[in-house]
Design a protein around this motif. Structure first.
Motif, PDB file in Angstrom:
ATOM      1  N   PRO A  27       0.825  -1.219   0.000  1.00 31.98           N
ATOM      2  CA  PRO A  27       0.000   0.000   0.000  1.00 31.98           C
ATOM      3  C   PRO A  27       0.861   1.272   0.000  1.00 31.98           C
ATOM      4  O   PRO A  27       1.917   1.305   0.637  1.00 31.98           O
ATOM      5  CB  PRO A  27      -0.788  -0.117   1.315  1.00 31.98           C
ATOM      6  CG  PRO A  27      -0.729  -1.567   1.688  1.00 31.98           C
ATOM      7  CD  PRO A  27       0.554  -2.100   1.146  1.00 31.98           C
ATOM      8  N   SER A  28       0.380   2.282  -0.706  1.00 26.17           N
ATOM      9  CA  SER A  28       1.032   3.596  -0.674  1.00 26.17           C
ATOM     10  C   SER A  28       0.769   4.211   0.705  1.00 26.17           C
ATOM     11  O   SER A  28      -0.054   3.697   1.476  1.00 26.17           O
ATOM     12  CB  SER A  28       0.437   4.499  -1.755  1.00 26.17           C
ATOM     13  OG  SER A  28      -0.924   4.762  -1.430  1.00 26.17           O
ATOM     14  N   GLU A  30      -0.882   6.840   1.401  1.00 23.59           N
ATOM     15  CA  GLU A  30      -2.295   7.232   1.471  1.00 23.59           C
ATOM     16  C   GLU A  30      -3.172   5.997   1.712  1.00 23.59           C
ATOM     17  O   GLU A  30      -4.086   6.009   2.540  1.00 23.59           O
ATOM     18  CB  GLU A  30      -2.672   7.913   0.140  1.00 23.59           C
ATOM     19  CG  GLU A  30      -3.805   8.909   0.230  1.00 23.59           C
ATOM     20  CD  GLU A  30      -3.591   9.965   1.319  1.00 23.59           C
ATOM     21  OE1 GLU A  30      -4.582  10.231   2.008  1.00 23.59           O
ATOM     22  OE2 GLU A  30      -2.475  10.485   1.493  1.00 23.59           O
ATOM     23  N   GLU A  31      -2.863   4.915   0.998  1.00 21.51           N
ATOM     24  CA  GLU A  31      -3.641   3.678   1.161  1.00 21.51           C
ATOM     25  C   GLU A  31      -3.464   3.114   2.569  1.00 21.51           C
ATOM     26  O   GLU A  31      -4.415   2.618   3.174  1.00 21.51           O
ATOM     27  CB  GLU A  31      -3.199   2.643   0.122  1.00 21.51           C
ATOM     28  CG  GLU A  31      -3.668   2.968  -1.285  1.00 21.51           C
ATOM     29  CD  GLU A  31      -3.101   2.025  -2.324  1.00 21.51           C
ATOM     30  OE1 GLU A  31      -3.807   1.761  -3.323  1.00 21.51           O
ATOM     31  OE2 GLU A  31      -1.939   1.571  -2.183  1.00 21.51           O
ATOM     32  N   LYS A  33      -2.902   4.810   5.262  1.00 23.53           N
ATOM     33  CA  LYS A  33      -3.730   5.614   6.180  1.00 23.53           C
ATOM     34  C   LYS A  33      -5.173   5.124   6.141  1.00 23.53           C
ATOM     35  O   LYS A  33      -5.845   5.024   7.173  1.00 23.53           O
ATOM     36  CB  LYS A  33      -3.686   7.087   5.758  1.00 23.53           C
ATOM     37  CG  LYS A  33      -2.538   7.847   6.332  1.00 23.53           C
ATOM     38  CD  LYS A  33      -2.740   9.341   6.061  1.00 23.53           C
ATOM     39  CE  LYS A  33      -1.395  10.032   6.009  1.00 23.53           C
ATOM     40  NZ  LYS A  33      -1.422  11.292   5.292  1.00 23.53           N
ATOM     41  N   THR A  34      -5.661   4.836   4.937  1.00 16.98           N
ATOM     42  CA  THR A  34      -7.039   4.350   4.796  1.00 16.98           C
ATOM     43  C   THR A  34      -7.203   3.001   5.499  1.00 16.98           C
ATOM     44  O   THR A  34      -8.170   2.778   6.236  1.00 16.98           O
ATOM     45  CB  THR A  34      -7.391   4.195   3.288  1.00 16.98           C
ATOM     46  OG1 THR A  34      -7.185   5.450   2.663  1.00 16.98           O
ATOM     47  CG2 THR A  34      -8.810   3.728   3.082  1.00 16.98           C
ATOM     48  N   ILE A  35      -6.243   2.118   5.289  1.00 17.20           N
ATOM     49  CA  ILE A  35      -6.301   0.779   5.912  1.00 17.20           C
ATOM     50  C   ILE A  35      -6.321   0.916   7.435  1.00 17.20           C
ATOM     51  O   ILE A  35      -7.107   0.261   8.134  1.00 17.20           O
ATOM     52  CB  ILE A  35      -5.100  -0.085   5.438  1.00 17.20           C
ATOM     53  CG1 ILE A  35      -5.271  -0.457   3.964  1.00 17.20           C
ATOM     54  CG2 ILE A  35      -4.933  -1.326   6.302  1.00 17.20           C
ATOM     55  CD1 ILE A  35      -4.040  -1.097   3.324  1.00 17.20           C
ATOM     56  N   ALA A 124      -9.879  -4.212   4.363  1.00 17.91           N
ATOM     57  CA  ALA A 124      -9.537  -2.953   3.690  1.00 17.91           C
ATOM     58  C   ALA A 124      -8.391  -3.176   2.702  1.00 17.91           C
ATOM     59  O   ALA A 124      -8.428  -2.660   1.574  1.00 17.91           O
ATOM     60  CB  ALA A 124      -9.160  -1.891   4.726  1.00 17.91           C
ATOM     61  N   ALA A 125      -7.390  -3.955   3.118  1.00 22.34           N
ATOM     62  CA  ALA A 125      -6.265  -4.236   2.210  1.00 22.34           C
ATOM     63  C   ALA A 125      -6.772  -4.971   0.967  1.00 22.34           C
ATOM     64  O   ALA A 125      -6.369  -4.662  -0.162  1.00 22.34           O
ATOM     65  CB  ALA A 125      -5.201  -5.057   2.935  1.00 22.34           C
ATOM     66  N   LEU A 128      -8.432  -2.777  -1.498  1.00 22.90           N
ATOM     67  CA  LEU A 128      -7.502  -1.952  -2.277  1.00 22.90           C
ATOM     68  C   LEU A 128      -6.666  -2.804  -3.236  1.00 22.90           C
ATOM     69  O   LEU A 128      -5.747  -2.297  -3.884  1.00 22.90           O
ATOM     70  CB  LEU A 128      -6.586  -1.167  -1.323  1.00 22.90           C
ATOM     71  CG  LEU A 128      -7.308  -0.075  -0.509  1.00 22.90           C
ATOM     72  CD1 LEU A 128      -6.400   0.476   0.578  1.00 22.90           C
ATOM     73  CD2 LEU A 128      -7.772   1.057  -1.425  1.00 22.90           C
ATOM     74  N   TYR A 130      -4.872  -5.684  -2.428  1.00 26.44           N
ATOM     75  CA  TYR A 130      -3.710  -6.380  -1.860  1.00 26.44           C
ATOM     76  C   TYR A 130      -4.139  -7.708  -1.256  1.00 26.44           C
ATOM     77  O   TYR A 130      -5.320  -7.918  -0.970  1.00 26.44           O
ATOM     78  CB  TYR A 130      -3.019  -5.499  -0.805  1.00 26.44           C
ATOM     79  CG  TYR A 130      -2.533  -4.200  -1.391  1.00 26.44           C
ATOM     80  CD1 TYR A 130      -1.384  -4.173  -2.188  1.00 26.44           C
ATOM     81  CD2 TYR A 130      -3.238  -3.013  -1.208  1.00 26.44           C
ATOM     82  CE1 TYR A 130      -0.956  -2.985  -2.770  1.00 26.44           C
ATOM     83  CE2 TYR A 130      -2.814  -1.826  -1.788  1.00 26.44           C
ATOM     84  CZ  TYR A 130      -1.675  -1.823  -2.570  1.00 26.44           C
ATOM     85  OH  TYR A 130      -1.262  -0.657  -3.158  1.00 26.44           O
TER      86      TYR A 130
END
Ligand code: FMN
Length: 190
Positions: A27-28, A30-31, A33-35, A124-125, A128, A130
């Motif tokens: 994850p980047s 930003e990603e 943070k979302t996770i 969440a991963a 996105l 992953y």
């Protein structure tokens, strides 16, 4: 709330991938943070926030993995398994631990809330794109590992969550038949 059939689809399709088979990219920022925000949004009796999350990048994972033989105690086979299956390429590891100084809710419930954190992170991963694997192995239950990670010995490591990209599509595994695990409650009224 609006209907979100894609969430149901994700839950019905989600599969773990062996941590040792996870590869970059992860994850980047930003990603991630979302996770993490998804992880922190879980049912939590009395709102005690009874969990903590540590982020281990590749370098920190390597440092931790290199230390494990020194910290290991007991059955040598468990260390051998760890060394053969070491996740050498997973870009991200999230370590979820309990933080339960409060007695306002039963400790078991606080740990269950931490399990919900792990599951939300995994979902969440997946959402996105992953793959992940939730591991505990012996190192979640080893006091020296806890101390090395700065986790109080009296608290629990709930999960080592390895996250990355799939190197191969994992095969489906058998799931329980609903009729074996679900039953209709049939109480006699007094
Ligand atoms: C609390 C917990 C601890 C787990 N620990 C391990 C572990 O140490 N080693 C392992 O191979 N799988 C472990 N698993 C199982 C994997 O995370 C994963 O669920 C399993 O490989 C099945 O894949 P699935 O998620 O696609 O059903 C654990 C699962 C949970 C919920």
């Amino acid at each position: 709330m609006s209907r979100q059939p894609e969430t149901i689809d994700l839950l019905l399709r989600r599969r773990s991938q062996l941590a040792c088979k996870l590869v970059p990219p992860g994850p980047s920022e930003e990603e991630l943070k979302t996770i993490l925000a998804c992880g922190a949004r879980v049912p939590d009796h009395k709102g005690l926030v009874p969990w903590r999350i540590q982020i281990a990048d590749r370098t920190n994972q390597d440092t931790l993995h290199a230390k494990l033989p020194e910290l290991h105690e007991g059955d040598p086979a468990s260390l051998e398994k760890t060394l053969t299956k070491e996740p050498k390429t997973a870009p991200l590891l999230l370590i979820v631990s309990s933080h339960t100084p409060s007695t306002k809710a039963p400790r078991s419930e606080q740990i269950l809330s931490g399990a919900a954190v792990c599951q939300n992170i995994i979902i969440a991963a997946s959402a996105l794109g992953y793959r992940s694997q939730w591991l505990t192995e012996w190192f979640a239950y080893n006091d020296k590992v806890k101390t090395y990670l700065g986790i109080p010995v009296g608290e629990d490591i709930i999960g080592f969550l390895y996250i990355g990209t799939e190197s191969e599509v994992p095969k489906e595994r058998p799931r329980p038949n609903l009729e074996d695990i679900v039953s209709e409650l049939s109480l006699s009224p007094q």
